[in-house]
Design a protein around this motif. Structure first.
Motif, PDB file in Angstrom:
ATOM      1  N   LEU A  72      37.755  19.579  64.676  1.00  0.00           N
ATOM      2  CA  LEU A  72      37.417  20.814  65.068  1.00  0.00           C
ATOM      3  C   LEU A  72      35.876  21.031  65.042  1.00  0.00           C
ATOM      4  N   VAL A  73      35.258  21.675  66.038  1.00  0.00           N
ATOM      5  CA  VAL A  73      33.732  21.880  65.813  1.00  0.00           C
ATOM      6  C   VAL A  73      33.571  22.853  64.593  1.00  0.00           C
ATOM      7  N   PHE A  74      33.504  22.392  63.513  1.00  0.00           N
ATOM      8  CA  PHE A  74      33.407  23.256  62.266  1.00  0.00           C
ATOM      9  C   PHE A  74      32.244  24.498  62.367  1.00  0.00           C
ATOM     10  N   SER A  75      31.147  23.846  62.843  1.00  0.00           N
ATOM     11  CA  SER A  75      29.904  24.921  62.854  1.00  0.00           C
ATOM     12  C   SER A  75      30.189  25.894  63.843  1.00  0.00           C
ATOM     13  N   ARG A  76      31.127  26.002  64.720  1.00  0.00           N
ATOM     14  CA  ARG A  76      31.388  26.912  65.512  1.00  0.00           C
ATOM     15  C   ARG A  76      32.789  27.693  65.392  1.00  0.00           C
ATOM     16  N   SER A  77      33.336  27.183  64.308  1.00  0.00           N
ATOM     17  CA  SER A  77      34.427  28.028  63.896  1.00  0.00           C
ATOM     18  C   SER A  77      34.333  28.922  62.941  1.00  0.00           C
ATOM     19  N   ALA A  78      35.195  29.992  63.044  1.00  0.00           N
ATOM     20  CA  ALA A  78      35.322  31.068  62.036  1.00  0.00           C
ATOM     21  C   ALA A  78      36.401  30.874  61.230  1.00  0.00           C
ATOM     22  N   MET A  79      36.109  30.825  59.850  1.00  0.00           N
ATOM     23  CA  MET A  79      36.906  30.133  58.624  1.00  0.00           C
ATOM     24  C   MET A  79      37.417  31.626  57.743  1.00  0.00           C
ATOM     25  N   ALA A  80      38.606  31.416  57.218  1.00  0.00           N
ATOM     26  CA  ALA A  80      38.797  32.454  56.204  1.00  0.00           C
ATOM     27  C   ALA A  80      39.876  31.867  55.349  1.00  0.00           C
ATOM     28  N   TRP A  81      40.193  32.851  54.424  1.00  0.00           N
ATOM     29  CA  TRP A  81      41.177  32.459  53.382  1.00  0.00           C
ATOM     30  C   TRP A  81      42.204  33.567  53.539  1.00  0.00           C
ATOM     31  N   TYR A  82      43.518  33.355  53.501  1.00  0.00           N
ATOM     32  CA  TYR A  82      44.524  34.265  53.313  1.00  0.00           C
ATOM     33  C   TYR A  82      45.480  33.966  52.138  1.00  0.00           C
ATOM     34  N   ARG A  83      46.238  34.852  51.702  1.00  0.00           N
ATOM     35  CA  ARG A  83      47.055  34.531  50.799  1.00  0.00           C
ATOM     36  C   ARG A  83      48.325  35.241  50.936  1.00  0.00           C
ATOM     37  N   GLN A  84      49.510  34.645  50.165  1.00  0.00           N
ATOM     38  CA  GLN A  84      50.767  34.985  50.481  1.00  0.00           C
ATOM     39  C   GLN A  84      51.384  35.325  48.769  1.00  0.00           C
ATOM     40  N   ALA A  85      51.634  36.387  48.357  1.00  0.00           N
ATOM     41  CA  ALA A  85      52.387  36.186  47.096  1.00  0.00           C
ATOM     42  C   ALA A  85      53.861  36.429  47.278  1.00  0.00           C
ATOM     43  N   PRO A  86      54.741  36.084  46.420  1.00  0.00           N
ATOM     44  CA  PRO A  86      56.082  36.172  46.597  1.00  0.00           C
ATOM     45  C   PRO A  86      56.622  37.351  47.165  1.00  0.00           C
ATOM     46  N   GLY A  87      57.524  37.492  48.223  1.00  0.00           N
ATOM     47  CA  GLY A  87      57.737  38.790  48.747  1.00  0.00           C
ATOM     48  C   GLY A  87      57.032  39.516  49.625  1.00  0.00           C
ATOM     49  N   ASN A  88      55.722  39.087  49.497  1.00  0.00           N
ATOM     50  CA  ASN A  88      54.641  39.969  50.278  1.00  0.00           C
ATOM     51  C   ASN A  88      54.443  39.032  51.549  1.00  0.00           C
ATOM     52  N   GLN A  89      53.891  40.009  52.442  1.00  0.00           N
ATOM     53  CA  GLN A  89      53.564  39.406  53.726  1.00  0.00           C
ATOM     54  C   GLN A  89      51.896  38.590  53.490  1.00  0.00           C
ATOM     55  N   ARG A  90      51.476  37.685  54.369  1.00  0.00           N
ATOM     56  CA  ARG A  90      50.432  37.004  54.243  1.00  0.00           C
ATOM     57  C   ARG A  90      49.336  37.970  54.459  1.00  0.00           C
ATOM     58  N   GLU A  91      48.143  38.159  53.650  1.00  0.00           N
ATOM     59  CA  GLU A  91      47.060  38.986  53.922  1.00  0.00           C
ATOM     60  C   GLU A  91      45.715  38.129  53.956  1.00  0.00           C
ATOM     61  N   LEU A  92      44.728  38.864  54.754  1.00  0.00           N
ATOM     62  CA  LEU A  92      43.461  38.291  54.770  1.00  0.00           C
ATOM     63  C   LEU A  92      42.951  38.519  53.460  1.00  0.00           C
ATOM     64  N   VAL A  93      42.206  37.650  52.778  1.00  0.00           N
ATOM     65  CA  VAL A  93      41.424  37.703  51.597  1.00  0.00           C
ATOM     66  C   VAL A  93      39.883  37.760  51.990  1.00  0.00           C
TER      67      VAL A  93
END
Length: 113
Positions: A26-47
């Motif tokens: 991908l065109v990295f310099s034009r991409s928004a990047m993020a980290w998410y996490r998902q704990a057991p039994g939980n929904q994935r959430e934006l970090v």
């Protein structure tokens, strides 16, 4: 598009880890990047996320402890995680938004004594 996350592991409470995500296809310099996490039994959430211009945003639960950054030359996004607690235990996923959303495979972070 490939997003290769690394840096997870086992750490004691109060410790630190740095996650890395290598992007390709991908065109990295034009991409928004993020980290998410998902704990057991939980929904994935934006970090944390970082725009292509470097503006950052954090979940309230990690503000002041986590720092997201990017290296457009090396096509890497980082997440420095300090003062880790057991509540931070989760699989952490790298995410890219470039016209559409792409996900990496995840890296497990376990905070335990």
């Amino acid at each position: 598009v490939q997003l290769q996350a690394s840096g997870g592991g086992l750490v004691q409470p109060g410790g630190s880890l740095r996650l890395s995500c290598k992007a390709s296809g991908l065109v990295f310099s034009r991409s928004a990047m993020a980290w998410y996490r998902q704990a057991p039994g939980n929904q994935r959430e934006l970090v944390a996320n970082i725009t292509n211009s470097g503006t950052t945003n954090y979940a309230d639960s990690v503000k002041g402890r986590f720092t997201i950054s990017r290296d457009n030359v090396r096509r890497l996004v980082y997440q420095q995680m300090n003062s880790l607690s057991p509540e931070d235990t989760a699989v952490y996923y790298c995410n890219a938004n470039w016209g559409r959303t792409f996900w990496g495979q995840g890296t497990l972070v376990t905070v335990s004594s």
